[in-house]
Design a protein around this motif. Structure first.
Motif, PDB file in Angstrom:
ATOM      1  N   HIS A 113       0.869  -1.170   0.000  1.00  0.00           N
ATOM      2  CA  HIS A 113       0.000   0.000   0.000  1.00  0.00           C
ATOM      3  C   HIS A 113       0.907   1.221   0.000  1.00  0.00           C
ATOM      4  N   ASP A 129       0.208   5.976   6.509  1.00  0.00           N
ATOM      5  CA  ASP A 129      -1.093   5.440   6.859  1.00  0.00           C
ATOM      6  C   ASP A 129      -2.144   5.938   5.873  1.00  0.00           C
ATOM      7  N   GLN A 130      -3.353   5.384   5.986  1.00  0.00           N
ATOM      8  CA  GLN A 130      -4.455   5.841   5.147  1.00  0.00           C
ATOM      9  C   GLN A 130      -4.639   7.345   5.318  1.00  0.00           C
ATOM     10  N   GLU A 131      -4.814   8.045   4.207  1.00  0.00           N
ATOM     11  CA  GLU A 131      -4.957   9.496   4.184  1.00  0.00           C
ATOM     12  C   GLU A 131      -3.719  10.210   4.736  1.00  0.00           C
ATOM     13  N   LYS A 134       0.327  10.122   0.762  1.00  0.00           N
ATOM     14  CA  LYS A 134       1.018   9.399  -0.313  1.00  0.00           C
ATOM     15  C   LYS A 134       0.639   9.934  -1.693  1.00  0.00           C
ATOM     16  N   SER A 135      -0.669  10.062  -1.927  1.00  0.00           N
ATOM     17  CA  SER A 135      -1.133  10.530  -3.233  1.00  0.00           C
ATOM     18  C   SER A 135      -0.692  11.961  -3.500  1.00  0.00           C
ATOM     19  N   ASP A 153      -1.837   4.133  -5.199  1.00  0.00           N
ATOM     20  CA  ASP A 153      -2.283   3.445  -3.991  1.00  0.00           C
ATOM     21  C   ASP A 153      -1.621   2.087  -3.766  1.00  0.00           C
ATOM     22  N   VAL A 253      -2.011  -6.019   3.259  1.00  0.00           N
ATOM     23  CA  VAL A 253      -3.127  -5.682   2.368  1.00  0.00           C
ATOM     24  C   VAL A 253      -3.926  -6.949   2.026  1.00  0.00           C
TER      25      VAL A 253
END
Length: 320
Positions: A113, A129-131, A134-135, A153, A253
């Motif tokens: 991930h 972590d999520q949010e 990274k993007s 992602d 994942v």
């Protein structure tokens, strides 16, 4: 991986008449049904005999079903797609993902991930972590540094450190999107963040960003948020257990593994729920620079001077 000189499996698409509502209800009511998590694909097994599998699939619970037929002896999967239902073609994309990912994971590749870009012929992975940003970093690197886009992602990475971008939707912070009128729509806001979702085709068209072929791993940038930090941004060298902890977390994942595992042999791949065991000690074999980027102000991350902070620690950024 070693590929044969000719394809070892075929995917054939044909137009057909859509099943009626009663037919669909009957199929899913009295057959074994394979359901993926979070409202993902559903597959009802209609018939299974020596070398033959027939099934009906719904990509989403409310989507148009397709019929499929797997002929193992011919190494062929037929997708019977209702005419004038373009969304049903998503099954072809799914089947292709199953073909490649199931074989790569069984061959020792790892799914992470992470977002990834290519600079000077090597990949830079952003782990968080999520949010966690990274993007944002991947998009900014492509626009501001001229990097090639690998993934938003998910990535696949070999034991030797070769990085392949894995196709998923691309979510770009709304404040970084120039042509908002041409997008597929805003995703739900999370906290202070709004993101615009693209398919890979839309992303190429709207952003003009170049996509990169597979490249060897060059660096890791691990992002953590710390609201108590006195500096908006701080970078430091990351090594040892802390570095491996980020990689292990990124490799956790299970839902994504399940999504691309060929559980019933749709594309002739290994029938494994995990997609293959990772190569032992993979993380320590990736001998590349790793940096911890601590973010004190995540709300302003899309405009923060990240490259100036990272430059002293990552030569790829320092040369730009």
């Amino acid at each position: 991986m070693h590929w044969a000189s000719s394809p070892d499996w075929g995917l054939w698409l044909e137009n057909t008449v859509a099943l009626t509502g009663d037919e669909v209800d009957k199929v899913f009511a009295d057959r074994p049904v394979l359901s993926f998590p979070h409202g993902g694909p559903q597959l009802a097994i209609v018939e299974e005999s020596a070398g033959l599998l027939r099934a009906v699939g719904r990509y989403r619970p409310d989507s148009v079903p397709v019929r499929m037929e797997v002929r193992a002896g011919e190494c062929l999967t037929r997708l019977l797609i209702p005419a004038d239902e373009p969304q049903a073609v998503r099954w072809a994309d799914y089947a292709a993902r199953v073909f490649f990912a199931s074989r790569m994971l069984a061959d020792g590749w790892r799914m992470l991930h992470a977002s990834a870009i290519a600079l000077d012929g090597t990949a830079v992975l952003f782990l968080a972590d999520q949010e966690g940003g990274k993007s944002t970093l991947a998009h900014r690197a492509c626009v501001e540094l001229g990097a090639g886009f690998l993934a938003d992602d998910l990535v696949l990475i070999s034991a030797e450190g070769m990085v392949v971008g894995w196709p998923t939707r691309i979510a770009v912070p709304a404040e970084l999107v120039r042509n908002a009128d041409e997008t597929s729509g805003l995703m739900p806001a999370i906290g202070q963040r709004r993101r615009v979702a693209f398919t890979p085709v839309e992303h190429r068209s709207v952003s003009g960003i170049e996509y990169s072929p597979p490249v060897p791993l060059g660096a890791l940038v691990c992002i953590q948020s710390d609201q108590s930090a006195t500096d908006p941004l701080r970078a430091s060298v990351l090594a040892g257990c802390s570095r491996e902890s980020f990689v292990v977390t990124a490799a956790d994942v299970p839902a994504q593994h399940l999504f691309v595992s060929d559980l019933v042999g749709l594309m002739g791949g290994p029938r494994s729920g995990s997609g293959g065991e990772p190569v032992a000690g993979t993380e320590t074999s990736w001998q590349v620079p790793a940096v911890l980027l601590t973010v004190g102000d995540m709300a302003g991350f899309a405009r923060a001077p990240v490259w100036e902070v990272l430059a002293p620690l990552l030569s790829e950024f320092g040369e730009r």
